[in-house]
Motif scaffolding. Sequence first.
Motif, mmCIF file in Angstrom:
data_model
loop_
_atom_site.group_PDB
_atom_site.id
_atom_site.type_symbol
_atom_site.label_atom_id
_atom_site.label_comp_id
_atom_site.label_asym_id
_atom_site.label_seq_id
_atom_site.Cartn_x
_atom_site.Cartn_y
_atom_site.Cartn_z
ATOM 1 N N LYS A 261 37.613 30.615 53.066
ATOM 2 C CA LYS A 261 38.254 31.529 52.116
ATOM 3 C C LYS A 261 39.653 31.076 51.701
ATOM 4 O O LYS A 261 40.246 31.637 50.773
ATOM 5 C CB LYS A 261 38.314 32.932 52.712
ATOM 6 N N SER B 5 36.861 31.516 48.144
ATOM 7 C CA SER B 5 37.251 32.898 47.829
ATOM 8 C C SER B 5 36.479 33.425 46.611
ATOM 9 O O SER B 5 36.181 34.611 46.538
ATOM 10 C CB SER B 5 38.766 33.011 47.619
ATOM 11 N N ALA B 6 36.133 32.526 45.689
ATOM 12 C CA ALA B 6 35.335 32.953 44.531
ATOM 13 C C ALA B 6 33.959 33.426 44.981
ATOM 14 O O ALA B 6 33.476 34.469 44.553
ATOM 15 C CB ALA B 6 35.202 31.802 43.531
ATOM 16 N N ASP C 178 33.279 34.464 47.923
ATOM 17 C CA ASP C 178 33.524 35.669 48.715
ATOM 18 C C ASP C 178 33.573 36.891 47.813
ATOM 19 O O ASP C 178 33.058 37.960 48.150
ATOM 20 C CB ASP C 178 34.851 35.512 49.477
ATOM 21 N N ALA C 179 34.174 36.707 46.616
ATOM 22 C CA ALA C 179 34.299 37.817 45.666
ATOM 23 C C ALA C 179 32.933 38.329 45.233
ATOM 24 O O ALA C 179 32.770 39.510 44.951
ATOM 25 C CB ALA C 179 35.116 37.360 44.456
ATOM 26 N N ILE C 180 31.930 37.429 45.148
ATOM 27 C CA ILE C 180 30.585 37.913 44.785
ATOM 28 C C ILE C 180 29.731 38.150 46.024
ATOM 29 O O ILE C 180 28.518 38.275 45.942
ATOM 30 C CB ILE C 180 29.871 36.946 43.811
#
Lengths: 278, 348
Positions: free
Chosen positions: A130, A136-137, A139-141
């Motif tokens: 992350k 992190s991208a 993780d966002a979805i």
Amino acid sequence: MVANERTGDSSRVRNILRWAVQRRLTITFFLLGMVILLFIFIPLGKMIFSSSPATLWDTLLEGEVRSAIWLSIYTALIATAVGLVLGVPLAYFLARHSFPGKRLVEALIDVPIVVPHIAAGIALLFVFGKGFFVGSAFDAIGIDFVFAVPGIIIAMIFVSVPFLIDSAKQGFEKVDVRLEKVARTLGASPWQTFFRVSLPLARRSIAGGSVMMWARSISEFGAVLVLASHPKIAPILVYDRLEEYGLDYALPVATLLIIICIGIFVVLRTIAYRGERA
Amino acid sequence: MIEIKKLTVNLGDFLLDGIDLGVDKGEYFIILGPTGAGKTVLLEAIAGLHPIKMGEIWLDGREVTKLEPEKRGIGFVYQDYALFPHLTVKGNLLFGLKQRKWPKEERGRVMEWLAELLGITPLLERSTDTLSGGERQKVALARALSTSPQVLLLDEPLSALDPQHREGVQQELRQIHRRLKQTIIHVTHDFEEAIALGDRIAVLGAGHILQIGTPEEIFRQPNSEFVARFAMTRNIFTGEVRGGDGGPAIIAVGGTQFEVVSELRGRLHASLRPEDILVSREPLISSARNSLRGTITRIADRGATLYLTVSTPPDFVCLVTRRSFEELGLAEGGEVYVTFKASAVHIF
């Protein structure tokens, strides 16, 4: 009479000697080949036969073992499917186009084969953790890689997709460009030409590459260990048992893994090379 | 019908430069050139399979220069046929038909008609790697015709075949051309093929079109060394070949006729090498079947050898050594006999 027999014997010996001298290359290579074959087969055979079938059966009934083996099989399958979708187009592109730096690209594709897989795992951790925007991208979805199934899959893809790309590329290179050109004059669009001519003609190389990729994925340990040592794929389970309980507990799991892998490998190879002449 | 204007193609080491060609509807057009003249690339450029640097290609009054190959309506047959190895003969024939939005039965009918046309119906279920060269060529032709192309491009269609099959496929090409009124552009390095099949011939050399004309024109007044050198080494005749009464075949050229060895009949061509002709002052008694009387009309001195043109008529160019020439006391206007074996004549 006796003298005759003796000359008969000595000429027979001479014939054998002459035969051996004439075929000394074949004989030498045969002996050297036997050494390496035994080196491969003896450890595998010894392992398979050192656990009793009853122990193997008991091991197979353990939920932890079964779920680890099943996890290994299907993550390797997903990795191979992703490899097909993303790797085959690249293979075709490389087989059909030449551009400055092509050699470099081809060399880069093979790099995952040569780097230590622990290092590959750390590299992946940096990108898909992350702390980096890629991680992190995702993780966002809602897709996590670290200590998660997707992490196992990307580790497998990373270390094994070169086998598929290389094999598919060689397959496409063997497809005569003029067959594709003729297809165009017969009214096929570039897409239709690819799916009706190039792909079917390269299918064996692609299938062979897929089997290699799947087999390499299922045997991956180092990269997966770094990225997602849990949930446990089979090789990690073997390693854990070896560390915690010793060889006696690790052995049956390892044996099962080898037997299942060999079985699936043989079946897939048979399917992939079906109809090919010896 | 098909017009090529100032077509320029980069071939790496050299250019196909400013190619201008016009081929009429229904014409059998030959592009004749030595190996390495860029003939295949020229055909690929016409079909849209090879990028071009400059120029225009017009088909039936429509510019197709920038059109994708699949939209041009141009059929293509490669020298080594390029049959799809993963498909049967039937699959190869149906490949182009499947691109059309026709009902299935309609496609099947066209496929069967094509197979019939080329005499390959018994081969339909076969895999392509079991076919002979001649059979492959017929399948490739049928496949190229399946899309009813406005122009059919043939890249050295006979050169990969052995001589027996070559004759058969050559007949097939003639038949297709006549029956379907198919416009054909056929490239070859073979003069006899060019003369036998072409309505017109374009001679390609050094990246340029050197000459365009009927076979007769190209052959009688060659303006390229490539053609001239060949023309020097062959006597070419056009005539009617018929079976002799129970005997050997006979070709009638103008008022003269001589024996030949061939199964072919009809209006055809014959070639005879100058070195295969014996020149004598008296009729020869020999196993050679043909002996004709004529007059020496021209002598071309090549040093150790001389080419004599003997008019019987027609004109035969004969090669003699200087020694024979002098010993026989030959001179222009002199009467001689030309003698040659029936088997020395090639009918095509």
